[in-house]
Design an enzyme around this catalytic site. Structure first.
Site, PDB file in Angstrom:
ATOM      1  N   LYS A 277       0.798  -1.229   0.000  1.00 19.03           N
ATOM      2  CA  LYS A 277       0.000   0.000   0.000  1.00 19.03           C
ATOM      3  C   LYS A 277       0.830   1.279   0.000  1.00 19.03           C
ATOM      4  CE  LYS A 277      -3.604  -0.509  -0.448  1.00 19.03           C
ATOM      5  NZ  LYS A 277      -4.170  -0.831  -1.797  1.00 19.03           N
ATOM      6  N   ALA A 278       1.979   1.201  -0.657  1.00 22.00           N
ATOM      7  CA  ALA A 278       2.839   2.392  -0.723  1.00 22.00           C
ATOM      8  C   ALA A 278       2.925   2.962  -2.133  1.00 22.00           C
ATOM      9  CB  ALA A 278       4.240   2.040  -0.212  1.00 22.00           C
TER      10      ALA A 278
ATOM     11  N   THR B 121       2.566   0.710  -5.053  1.00 22.77           N
ATOM     12  CA  THR B 121       3.073  -0.364  -5.918  1.00 22.77           C
ATOM     13  C   THR B 121       2.438  -0.349  -7.301  1.00 22.77           C
ATOM     14  OG1 THR B 121       2.779  -1.650  -3.881  1.00 22.77           O
ATOM     15  CG2 THR B 121       3.711  -2.794  -5.788  1.00 22.77           C
ATOM     16  N   THR B 122       1.106  -0.321  -7.317  1.00 26.72           N
ATOM     17  CA  THR B 122       0.390  -0.419  -8.593  1.00 26.72           C
ATOM     18  C   THR B 122       0.648   0.814  -9.442  1.00 26.72           C
ATOM     19  OG1 THR B 122      -1.299  -1.697  -7.441  1.00 26.72           O
ATOM     20  CG2 THR B 122      -1.891  -0.845  -9.607  1.00 26.72           C
ATOM     21  N   TRP B 123       0.754   1.950  -8.789  1.00 25.80           N
ATOM     22  CA  TRP B 123       1.031   3.209  -9.475  1.00 25.80           C
ATOM     23  C   TRP B 123       2.361   3.144 -10.229  1.00 25.80           C
ATOM     24  CZ3 TRP B 123       0.885   8.511  -6.425  1.00 25.80           C
ATOM     25  CH2 TRP B 123       0.715   9.556  -7.341  1.00 25.80           C
TER      26      TRP B 123
ATOM     27  N   HIS C  66       6.847  -7.497  -2.242  1.00 26.12           N
ATOM     28  CA  HIS C  66       6.720  -6.760  -0.977  1.00 26.12           C
ATOM     29  C   HIS C  66       7.741  -7.291   0.034  1.00 26.12           C
ATOM     30  CE1 HIS C  66       3.244  -4.578  -2.240  1.00 26.12           C
ATOM     31  NE2 HIS C  66       2.390  -5.575  -2.169  1.00 26.12           N
TER      32      HIS C  66
ATOM     33  N   ARG D 156       6.222   5.161   1.443  1.00 27.21           N
ATOM     34  CA  ARG D 156       5.132   6.083   1.774  1.00 27.21           C
ATOM     35  C   ARG D 156       5.185   6.362   3.268  1.00 27.21           C
ATOM     36  NH1 ARG D 156      -1.249   4.758   0.400  1.00 27.21           N
ATOM     37  NH2 ARG D 156      -1.988   6.915   0.479  1.00 27.21           N
TER      38      ARG D 156
ATOM     39  N   SER E  51      -3.943   3.180   4.827  1.00 28.64           N
ATOM     40  CA  SER E  51      -4.236   2.507   3.576  1.00 28.64           C
ATOM     41  C   SER E  51      -4.233   0.984   3.767  1.00 28.64           C
ATOM     42  CB  SER E  51      -3.202   2.916   2.523  1.00 28.64           C
ATOM     43  OG  SER E  51      -3.518   2.325   1.293  1.00 28.64           O
TER      44      SER E  51
ATOM     45  N   ARG F  12      -8.480   3.824  -3.055  1.00 27.19           N
ATOM     46  CA  ARG F  12      -9.428   4.487  -2.189  1.00 27.19           C
ATOM     47  C   ARG F  12      -9.348   6.003  -2.363  1.00 27.19           C
ATOM     48  NH1 ARG F  12      -9.760   5.988   3.107  1.00 27.19           N
ATOM     49  NH2 ARG F  12      -7.500   5.950   3.092  1.00 27.19           N
TER      50      ARG F  12
END
Length: 298
Positions: free
Chosen positions: A50-51, A53-55, A112, A134, A142, A260
Site C-alpha cells: 500500500k505504498a 506499488t500499482t502506481w 513486498h 510512503r 491505507s 481508495r
C-alpha cells in the site's frame, strides 16, 4: 452476488516466518521464490504493501510497453503485466510462474519482501530495483482499509487494534520501519536502487516520471512522458478496470475500493490526538538511527 460472497472463505492467520509476520499465500512457494533466476535486465518493483506499488508498476509498464498497442492496455490487468513474485494463490499460477512466462523484456516484477528476503539472484545480476516508500501514517491507514476489503489478508480488527499491530511490526511483510530503512541502507551499497517517495509522486508525477526515465536511461519523448503522466493520475487509474483490481474476486470493493483516495495526509481523518502523540513518540524511537525522512503532508 455469488462472485462476491466470500463467507465460505476463511481469512489467513499470521505466523512468524524468517523473522517477519507472514501468511501462507506468500510462503507456500518459498523455495521457488528464493531460487528465482533473475536476468540482468529485470526490473524489480519493491514496496511495503500500500505504498504505491500499482502506481509505479503502471508507470513502468507504460514507459516500456505502451508501444505494444491498445490491446494490452485494454485487456491485460496490471497483476498479469507485472507479476507479484511472492504470491501463491489457489487456482492461479504462482508469481514465479507468471514471471517466468512473461513474454516482454525487460520483465517488470513486483515484490513486498523486505530487502533481506529478496531472492539473491536480483543482487547477483545487479538488477535495477525501484523502491517506493510512503509515510508511515498514511501507509498504516491505507493498509487498514486494504485488509478490511481483501479476504486474502488477516482480519484487521478496528482501527485502533490495527494501528497497534502496525506499530508492533506484526502486519504482513513485517515492520514498516525495517522495510523502508532496509532498502534505504541497501541503496548505500547497491547503486542500482532508485528510491522514490509516494508523496513526491502525488506532488508532481511528471517530475518523478522524469527522474525514473533518467535512472532507467530511457529516451522517452516529452509527449510520451506527458501521456504517461496523464494516464497514471489517480482518478484515471481508479476508473481503469485494468489497474483498479475490480476484477479480483477476493477483494470486496463495496467495503472499500482497492484505490481508495491516493492522498497524502488522510491519516488526519483516522488518528485521534492521543494516537498521533503515541505514534510520533514510538516513530522517533524506531527511526532514530536512519537518515531517511518522510513528509506526512505536502
Amino acid at each position: 452476488d455469488p462472485i462476491h460472497d466470500f463467507s465460505w472463505f476463511s481469512r489467513p492467520e499470521v505466523f512468524d516466518f524468517e523473522g517477519i509476520s507472514m501468511i501462507h499465500y506468500f510462503t507456500d512457494n518459498w523455495e521457488n521464490i528464493q531460487n528465482f533466476k533473475a536476468r540482468p535486465d529485470d526490473i524489480l518493483i519493491a514496496t511495503y504493501p500500500k505504498a504505491g506499488t500499482t502506481w509505479v508498476s503502471y508507470v513502468l509498464d507504460l514507459l516500456y510497453f505502451s508501444k505494444l498497442g491498445p490491446e494490452r492496455q485494454n485487456s491485460l490487468p496490471i497483476f498479469l503485466r507485472v507479476p507479484f513474485l511472492d504470491g501463491a494463490f489457489p487456482g492461479l499460477p504462482t508469481g514465479v510462474e507468471l514471471a517466468d512466462m512473461l513474454p516482454t523484456t525487460p520483465r517488470l516484477i513486483k515484490t513486498h519482501l523486505p530487502v533481506q528476503l529478496v531472492p539473491k539472484s536480483f543482487w547477483e545480476q545487479n538488477c535495477r530495483v525501484i523502491y517506493t516508500a510512503r509515510n508511515a501514517k498514511d501507509n498504516a491507514v491505507s493498509y487498514y482499509h486494504f485488509n478490511r476489503m481483501n479476504m486474502g489478508q488477516p482480519d484487521p480488527g478496528d482501527w485502533s487494534t490495527f494501528l497497534q499491530t502496525f506499530m508492533d511490526g506484526k502486519t504482513v511483510f513485517g515492520p514498516w520501519y525495517d522495510h523502508v530503512c532496509g532498502y534505504w541502507e541497501k541503496k548505500q551499497t547497491h547503486s542500482n536502487i532508485h528510491y522514490m517517495f509516494f508523496e513526491d509522486m502525488v506532488e508532481d508525477t511528471g517530475r518523478e516520471v522524469e527522474r525514473l526515465c533518467s535512472f532507467l536511461g530511457s529516451s522517452t519523448s516529452a509527449e510520451e512522458k506527458e501521456r504517461i503522466t496523464k494516464a497514471t493520475q489517480f482518478d484515471a487509474m481508479k476508473q481503469n478496470k485494468m489497474t483498479n483490481y475490480s476484477t479480483v474476486p477476493v477483494m470486496d470493493s463495496k467495503i472499500s475500493p482497492f484505490m481508495r483516495k491516493g492522498k497524502v495526509g488522510d491519516w488526519k481523518n483516522h488518528f485521534t490526538v492521543a494516537q498521533n502523540e503515541q505514534f510520533d513518540e514510538h516513530y522517533k524511537q524506531k527511526m532514530k538511527s536512519t537518515t531517511l525522512q518522510f513528509r506526512t503532508e505536502i
